[in-house]
Design a protein around this motif. Sequence first.
Motif, PDB file in Angstrom:
ATOM      1  N   ARG A 299     -10.905  32.849 -28.650  1.00 28.61           N
ATOM      2  CA  ARG A 299     -10.655  31.794 -27.679  1.00 28.61           C
ATOM      3  C   ARG A 299     -11.999  31.228 -27.213  1.00 28.61           C
ATOM      4  NH1 ARG A 299      -5.698  34.185 -23.879  1.00 28.61           N
ATOM      5  NH2 ARG A 299      -4.354  34.829 -25.626  1.00 28.61           N
ATOM      6  N   PRO A 300     -12.593  30.357 -28.035  1.00 30.89           N
ATOM      7  CA  PRO A 300     -13.926  29.865 -27.689  1.00 30.89           C
ATOM      8  C   PRO A 300     -13.946  28.959 -26.470  1.00 30.89           C
ATOM      9  CG  PRO A 300     -13.058  28.691 -29.582  1.00 30.89           C
ATOM     10  CD  PRO A 300     -12.098  29.810 -29.292  1.00 30.89           C
ATOM     11  N   ARG A 301     -12.866  28.255 -26.197  1.00 31.00           N
ATOM     12  CA  ARG A 301     -12.785  27.365 -25.037  1.00 31.00           C
ATOM     13  C   ARG A 301     -11.323  27.061 -24.759  1.00 31.00           C
ATOM     14  NH1 ARG A 301     -11.787  22.184 -26.984  1.00 31.00           N
ATOM     15  NH2 ARG A 301     -12.290  21.840 -29.200  1.00 31.00           N
ATOM     16  N   ASP A 302     -11.087  26.443 -23.623  1.00 33.24           N
ATOM     17  CA  ASP A 302      -9.727  26.066 -23.277  1.00 33.24           C
ATOM     18  C   ASP A 302      -9.173  25.102 -24.329  1.00 33.24           C
ATOM     19  OD1 ASP A 302      -9.856  27.589 -21.025  1.00 33.24           O
ATOM     20  OD2 ASP A 302     -10.317  25.916 -19.669  1.00 33.24           O
ATOM     21  N   GLY A 303      -7.966  25.369 -24.762  1.00 30.79           N
ATOM     22  CA  GLY A 303      -7.320  24.497 -25.720  1.00 30.79           C
ATOM     23  C   GLY A 303      -7.530  24.878 -27.162  1.00 30.79           C
ATOM     24  N   VAL A 304      -8.308  25.926 -27.427  1.00 32.34           N
ATOM     25  CA  VAL A 304      -8.525  26.381 -28.797  1.00 32.34           C
ATOM     26  C   VAL A 304      -8.258  27.883 -28.854  1.00 32.34           C
ATOM     27  CG1 VAL A 304     -10.144  26.626 -30.699  1.00 32.34           C
ATOM     28  CG2 VAL A 304     -10.230  24.587 -29.249  1.00 32.34           C
ATOM     29  N   ARG A 305      -7.343  28.274 -29.722  1.00 33.73           N
ATOM     30  CA  ARG A 305      -6.999  29.687 -29.871  1.00 33.73           C
ATOM     31  C   ARG A 305      -6.761  29.998 -31.340  1.00 33.73           C
ATOM     32  NH1 ARG A 305      -2.716  31.581 -25.162  1.00 33.73           N
ATOM     33  NH2 ARG A 305      -3.987  30.989 -23.349  1.00 33.73           N
ATOM     34  N   GLY A 306      -7.312  31.109 -31.781  1.00 31.96           N
ATOM     35  CA  GLY A 306      -7.053  31.610 -33.115  1.00 31.96           C
ATOM     36  C   GLY A 306      -6.655  33.074 -33.043  1.00 31.96           C
ATOM     37  N   TRP A 377      -2.130  20.609 -31.699  1.00 26.20           N
ATOM     38  CA  TRP A 377      -1.676  20.972 -33.043  1.00 26.20           C
ATOM     39  C   TRP A 377      -1.539  22.481 -33.097  1.00 26.20           C
ATOM     40  CZ3 TRP A 377      -5.115  22.499 -37.504  1.00 26.20           C
ATOM     41  CH2 TRP A 377      -4.358  22.716 -38.665  1.00 26.20           C
ATOM     42  N   LEU A 378      -0.378  22.949 -33.526  1.00 26.40           N
ATOM     43  CA  LEU A 378      -0.091  24.377 -33.598  1.00 26.40           C
ATOM     44  C   LEU A 378       0.373  24.697 -35.008  1.00 26.40           C
ATOM     45  CD1 LEU A 378       1.446  23.029 -30.859  1.00 26.40           C
ATOM     46  CD2 LEU A 378       1.491  25.440 -30.217  1.00 26.40           C
ATOM     47  N   THR A 379      -0.213  25.720 -35.609  1.00 24.16           N
ATOM     48  CA  THR A 379       0.209  26.115 -36.949  1.00 24.16           C
ATOM     49  C   THR A 379       0.240  27.634 -37.046  1.00 24.16           C
ATOM     50  OG1 THR A 379      -0.198  25.780 -39.316  1.00 24.16           O
ATOM     51  CG2 THR A 379      -2.115  26.141 -37.924  1.00 24.16           C
TER      52      THR A 379
END
Length: 689
Positions: A299-306, A377-379
């Motif tokens: 979770r490098p920043r808000d709005g990005v998650r892997g 975008w969610l995948t």
Amino acid sequence: MHIHDTRLSYMNKMNTRRLRQPWSAALAPVLLAPLLAAQPATEAEERTTLDAVVVTGQALAIQRSAEAKERAPIILDALSADDIGKLPDHNTAAALRRLPGVSVQEDQGESRWPVIRGLNSSYNSTTVNGATVASPDYQGRRDVPLDVIPAALAKRIEVRKTVTPDMDHNSLGGSIDIITHSAFDFRRPFLLATGAWADYAEKGHVRPDHPSGRGNVVAGTTFGANHEFGVIVSGNYQRRDSDIPQVEIAGNNYQEYDDSGAPVPLGTGNGYLVPVQRRLFWYHNIRERLGGSATFEWRPRDGVRGEFGAHYNQIQDDERRDENRLEPVGNVSGQTATTGSFAQGRNVIGLGRFQIDRATWGTTAKFDWALAPDWRWLTRFSWSAAEADNPESTEEFRTDNTYGLTYRYDDFFPQFVANDTAGIANSSNYAFQNRSTLVRHSEEEVLDLRSDLEHDSTLVGRPVTYKAGFALRRTERDFDQDSTSFAYAGGTPYTLAQATQAGPDYTFQGGYRMGPLIDSGAALAFFDDNRGAFTGTANNILPDYAVTEDVYAGYAMATLTVDRITLIGGARFERTEVGADFHRSSGNSITAAESSGSNDQFLPGLNASLRMTERFVLRGAVTRTFGRPNFASLAGREQVSFTSSIPTVSRGNPGLKPREATNYDLSLEYYLKHGVVSVAAFAKEVKNE
């Protein structure tokens, strides 16, 4: 049964202690007082203070379950773990019993098949973090036996009773999603370890007993310059060794007699129903469960998650089943409503050896990215596999019909008593009847890809979220079965005396006695040493099949909020294509065959919720769902018969239509400070059953 439970938890703030039971907190000063009084405190100890003492009970888990239900856009019920991740049951099926509208079917003394709203478990779908779980089933079913998944894997279990277009609609009864822990739930290093051991009173009568117990470990942390990385791992092991004595009759099989004592069809005799058998069983079961999982998060920043995760779970059942079966033969005499006598009867001694090894494993990769303040975008890609092995063998010895029986009813169960008790107890009077072997093997593999695009906007001045996406899934199921039945054709008699084992010195409730047992090792040795004297009839090809199923889905939906009302509407389209390989039997000929089929489903739906007050929420939904046929129905063997004037064909059907349902749901919910009170009603119109 004596159970001992040990729990250990650790947080990086070592001066924080989490006491899980109120009485623990109350007793601690009392138990420690003598020790503290005996040792004078140092100056440093006098200055030591704790940051906090946190007493945690079931209230927190209940509150989290209620919050999950309140936040959900659909009708669901949830069961949450406590604050560091322990559900009160050791498998997920057992945990589900705590939810309203959910029951379970048990097998081998343990919960296995969930039943949602009274519908068979084959109507349900099961996912882990939204990803499909391959089924380790060997009977052609689709549903996942949830005893294979330990409760320690779950942070929360959700039972979803309505659907939105972005959800899998192959869930006519409901869907079960097992949500696992995240390292970001804690934001600091954590460790949970639990252990328990049990001493079963009924054990070791037939085979040597082994210790029983279980243990779970869950640990995780976040790391990196800004704690942008997280990792969590878990492991679990359980072993149960127990004996189960059982008295039963042969299902609902009864015989009726006329006034002369002759057997006649039910409903045409004197009205006195006599069971056709009285069976005693002694089950000795060793069950082992082993599993683990690991998840890496970014979770490098808000709005990005892997996220990337993997899990493996297996369960092994090793069972020995001894049987003693008394069967009356011929006419009855002196019959009353509760007693009677038979001039002829026989006793059967059987032995079954059953092993069921099931495992499921898989990986999931997810990525969520905020492309802009109002676009997301969610995948997700997942791969899951499962395997089941079920080797079985049975042995049976039987007396002839020279042992008369008397019977009487004791409450519900009958007592059959042999007139010649010495003859029935003599193992030399039991002749070999048959030996059978059965080996079943099933494999399933599921590839699942899903991608969604979300956009936040406004409609008539109100916030609205649009969502569209697609899903692709391929499922491959292979099944193989080999069975052989053996008869003895040797010149030397083969009796139970050559393969007998001393039975447990045990009398069942009601006065039933187990009697002689079959020595498994001796019976197998006799079979191996005299293999030429046994003739076998095999069926190793006809039951085998393979199914490939491809699913293509697209969906669009919108979520609109108007004051206290939230509406979620949209539609989903699914196309299913099935190919099957199987075998065709015609007379004495067996040949390979293949077939294919497809079907389309248009699935509109609307969910609505009204927050009537701060505590009252009213929800309703009108949706369409469906249930795909079991694999055995899609690719069952084909048999062609010309034995009558009208030729007949019996076979699986890859073009078989799925069940379809129109669902109407209504739920009224009142949220307390710690909990929720709700009442729900539903109706389902099902066709193509």
